[in-house]
Design a protein around this motif. Structure first.
Motif, PDB file in Angstrom:
ATOM      1  N   VAL A  79       0.806  -1.216   0.000  1.00  0.00           N
ATOM      2  CA  VAL A  79       0.000   0.000   0.000  1.00  0.00           C
ATOM      3  C   VAL A  79       0.847   1.277   0.000  1.00  0.00           C
ATOM      4  CG1 VAL A  79      -0.303  -0.176   2.518  1.00  0.00           C
ATOM      5  CG2 VAL A  79      -1.842   1.265   1.178  1.00  0.00           C
ATOM      6  N   LYS A  80       1.893   1.344   0.803  1.00  0.00           N
ATOM      7  CA  LYS A  80       2.631   2.609   0.890  1.00  0.00           C
ATOM      8  C   LYS A  80       3.279   2.961  -0.447  1.00  0.00           C
ATOM      9  CE  LYS A  80       6.038   5.272   3.453  1.00  0.00           C
ATOM     10  NZ  LYS A  80       7.036   5.298   4.545  1.00  0.00           N
ATOM     11  N   THR A  81       3.893   1.983  -1.097  1.00  0.00           N
ATOM     12  CA  THR A  81       4.501   2.238  -2.397  1.00  0.00           C
ATOM     13  C   THR A  81       3.465   2.722  -3.398  1.00  0.00           C
ATOM     14  OG1 THR A  81       6.246   0.600  -2.051  1.00  0.00           O
ATOM     15  CG2 THR A  81       5.737   1.181  -4.323  1.00  0.00           C
ATOM     16  N   ASN A  82       2.300   2.098  -3.392  1.00  0.00           N
ATOM     17  CA  ASN A  82       1.236   2.490  -4.319  1.00  0.00           C
ATOM     18  C   ASN A  82       0.775   3.920  -4.066  1.00  0.00           C
ATOM     19  OD1 ASN A  82       1.325  -0.058  -5.420  1.00  0.00           O
ATOM     20  ND2 ASN A  82      -0.466  -0.811  -4.313  1.00  0.00           N
ATOM     21  N   VAL A  83       0.580   4.253  -2.803  1.00  0.00           N
ATOM     22  CA  VAL A  83       0.090   5.585  -2.452  1.00  0.00           C
ATOM     23  C   VAL A  83       1.112   6.661  -2.829  1.00  0.00           C
ATOM     24  CG1 VAL A  83      -0.579   7.095  -0.541  1.00  0.00           C
ATOM     25  CG2 VAL A  83      -1.414   4.733  -0.621  1.00  0.00           C
ATOM     26  N   VAL A  84       2.366   6.444  -2.463  1.00  0.00           N
ATOM     27  CA  VAL A  84       3.404   7.427  -2.771  1.00  0.00           C
ATOM     28  C   VAL A  84       3.589   7.579  -4.278  1.00  0.00           C
ATOM     29  CG1 VAL A  84       5.868   7.934  -2.545  1.00  0.00           C
ATOM     30  CG2 VAL A  84       4.584   7.105  -0.562  1.00  0.00           C
ATOM     31  N   THR A  85       3.529   6.470  -5.004  1.00  0.00           N
ATOM     32  CA  THR A  85       3.650   6.531  -6.467  1.00  0.00           C
ATOM     33  C   THR A  85       2.559   7.401  -7.069  1.00  0.00           C
ATOM     34  OG1 THR A  85       4.682   4.338  -6.592  1.00  0.00           O
ATOM     35  CG2 THR A  85       3.628   5.159  -8.594  1.00  0.00           C
ATOM     36  N   ALA A  86       1.331   7.214  -6.596  1.00  0.00           N
ATOM     37  CA  ALA A  86       0.217   8.002  -7.125  1.00  0.00           C
ATOM     38  C   ALA A  86       0.367   9.483  -6.769  1.00  0.00           C
ATOM     39  CB  ALA A  86      -1.103   7.457  -6.589  1.00  0.00           C
ATOM     40  N   ILE A  87       0.693   9.761  -5.515  1.00  0.00           N
ATOM     41  CA  ILE A  87       0.825  11.157  -5.086  1.00  0.00           C
ATOM     42  C   ILE A  87       1.907  11.870  -5.889  1.00  0.00           C
ATOM     43  CG2 ILE A  87       1.507  12.662  -3.171  1.00  0.00           C
ATOM     44  CD1 ILE A  87       0.273  10.607  -1.272  1.00  0.00           C
ATOM     45  N   GLU A  88       3.040  11.231  -6.064  1.00  0.00           N
ATOM     46  CA  GLU A  88       4.137  11.863  -6.790  1.00  0.00           C
ATOM     47  C   GLU A  88       3.794  12.093  -8.262  1.00  0.00           C
ATOM     48  OE1 GLU A  88       7.562   9.483  -5.941  1.00  0.00           O
ATOM     49  OE2 GLU A  88       7.942  10.528  -4.037  1.00  0.00           O
ATOM     50  N   ALA A  89       2.809  11.339  -8.764  1.00  0.00           N
ATOM     51  CA  ALA A  89       2.325  11.554 -10.133  1.00  0.00           C
ATOM     52  C   ALA A  89       1.200  12.583 -10.185  1.00  0.00           C
ATOM     53  CB  ALA A  89       1.844  10.231 -10.731  1.00  0.00           C
ATOM     54  N   GLY A  90       0.848  13.156  -9.015  1.00  0.00           N
ATOM     55  CA  GLY A  90      -0.210  14.158  -8.973  1.00  0.00           C
ATOM     56  C   GLY A  90      -1.608  13.592  -8.998  1.00  0.00           C
ATOM     57  N   ILE A  91      -1.754  12.317  -8.585  1.00  0.00           N
ATOM     58  CA  ILE A  91      -3.045  11.624  -8.629  1.00  0.00           C
ATOM     59  C   ILE A  91      -3.607  11.502  -7.219  1.00  0.00           C
ATOM     60  CG2 ILE A  91      -4.227   9.527  -9.358  1.00  0.00           C
ATOM     61  CD1 ILE A  91      -2.936  11.095 -11.650  1.00  0.00           C
ATOM     62  N   HIS A  92      -4.896  11.792  -7.059  1.00  0.00           N
ATOM     63  CA  HIS A  92      -5.563  11.638  -5.769  1.00  0.00           C
ATOM     64  C   HIS A  92      -5.672  10.153  -5.409  1.00  0.00           C
ATOM     65  CE1 HIS A  92      -6.578  15.859  -6.208  1.00  0.00           C
ATOM     66  NE2 HIS A  92      -7.194  15.604  -7.352  1.00  0.00           N
ATOM     67  N   VAL A  93      -5.758   9.871  -4.099  1.00  0.00           N
ATOM     68  CA  VAL A  93      -5.736   8.476  -3.656  1.00  0.00           C
ATOM     69  C   VAL A  93      -6.796   8.223  -2.586  1.00  0.00           C
ATOM     70  CG1 VAL A  93      -4.276   6.560  -2.934  1.00  0.00           C
ATOM     71  CG2 VAL A  93      -3.221   8.584  -3.945  1.00  0.00           C
ATOM     72  N   VAL A  94      -7.502   7.111  -2.738  1.00  0.00           N
ATOM     73  CA  VAL A  94      -8.404   6.595  -1.712  1.00  0.00           C
ATOM     74  C   VAL A  94      -7.789   5.298  -1.194  1.00  0.00           C
ATOM     75  CG1 VAL A  94     -10.683   5.601  -1.257  1.00  0.00           C
ATOM     76  CG2 VAL A  94     -10.457   7.637  -2.703  1.00  0.00           C
TER      77      VAL A  94
END
Length: 271
Positions: A79-94
């Motif tokens: 989960v942490k890798t997925n969340v950080v990857t999305a955030i750094e790409a400028g994508i919102h995360v649930v």
């Protein structure tokens, strides 16, 4: 239209949420993430009419498909890798996965604010579980002593559950519970008193027959108050809350914890 990537597309939680996204007028599923099903169509794997393909990683999905929101129902290890990857790409995360620590959440909040990205993380996206959390935090304003029982399947490797951790941290923000016998003064293994999260003792029980049941017990002189959320064997209870989070995650940057933050707003505003 909000484009959604669902990480954990082959997991137990996915099927009813994917079906609800496919049936909605304002959401569309453009990508899924699963290492075991990478390269396949979402419709084939989920037996739904959802469009999009499945990729092996969140990074691959974001490179290949239009995505506004990543929904993560994976595992404590991913989960942490997925969340950080999305955030750094400028994508919102649930975030519906458990396993993140308080330090992880603080890091995610800082990164999300720096990127102007919204994140909503809940240990449980059931509306009833959110009501339990709200009721327990209100009770904590007036009661001094409590502990939490955290029931889950014997196949759940992370302890305590995200639901129980979120409950303990929410009540701990009201005040820490009164102490029983200090751990150094106990006779016997201190592990019998459970783990401490934000001052609350949590006892994690892992047995067949449970999904994620959460119980908080308040104790007082001559009386007890028990609050318990006991979901069934399907993921249906998590559909409405997840869709609400997808629709609201872009409202403000940074991390918001718990579905109750959407249903009731800032709990500190009432105190």
């Amino acid at each position: 239209m909000t484009n959604v990537c669902f990480a954990g597309i082959t997991g137990w939680t996915a099927a009813p949420i994917v079906a609800a996204i496919a049936a909605s007028d304002d959401l569309t599923l453009t990508a899924g993430v699963s290492r075991s099903a990478a390269g396949q169509d979402i419709a084939t794997v989920t037996s739904s009419n959802a469009g999009g393909s499945i990729y092996g990683t969140v990074a691959a999905a974001l490179r290949s498909a239009p995505v506004d929101v990543v929904v993560d129902f994976t595992s404590a290890t991913a989960v942490k890798t997925n969340v950080v990857t999305a955030i750094e790409a400028g994508i919102h995360v649930v975030v519906g996965s458990s396993g993140l620590t308080a330090a992880d959440y603080a890091e995610i909040d800082r990164t999300a604010r720096d990127r102007g990205v919204g994140v909503i993380a809940a240990g449980n996206f059931s509306v009833m579980a959110a009501v339990l959390l709200r009721a327990a935090s209100m009770a904590a304003e007036h009661l001094e002593h409590w502990e939490v029982l955290d029931y889950a399947s014997d196949q759940k490797p992370d302890v305590p559950s995200g639901t129980s951790r979120e409950l303990a941290e929410t009540m701990g923000s009201v005040h820490r519970p009164g102490t029983a016998i200090p751990l150094p003064d106990l006779h016997g293994p201190v592990e019998a008193r459970g783990a401490e999260v934000a001052g609350t003792r949590i006892h994690s029980i892992r047995l067949p027959g449970f999904v994620v049941t959460t119980e908080v017990v308040f104790g007082g002189s001559g009386e007890r108050l028990v609050m318990r959320h006991d979901p069934g064997s399907t993921a249906d209870p998590y559909v409405a809350g997840t869709l609400l989070a997808i629709r609201r995650v872009a409202d403000e940057p940074g991390l918001r914890r718990g579905l109750a933050s959407l249903l009731y707003g800032d709990p500190d505003a009432d105190r």
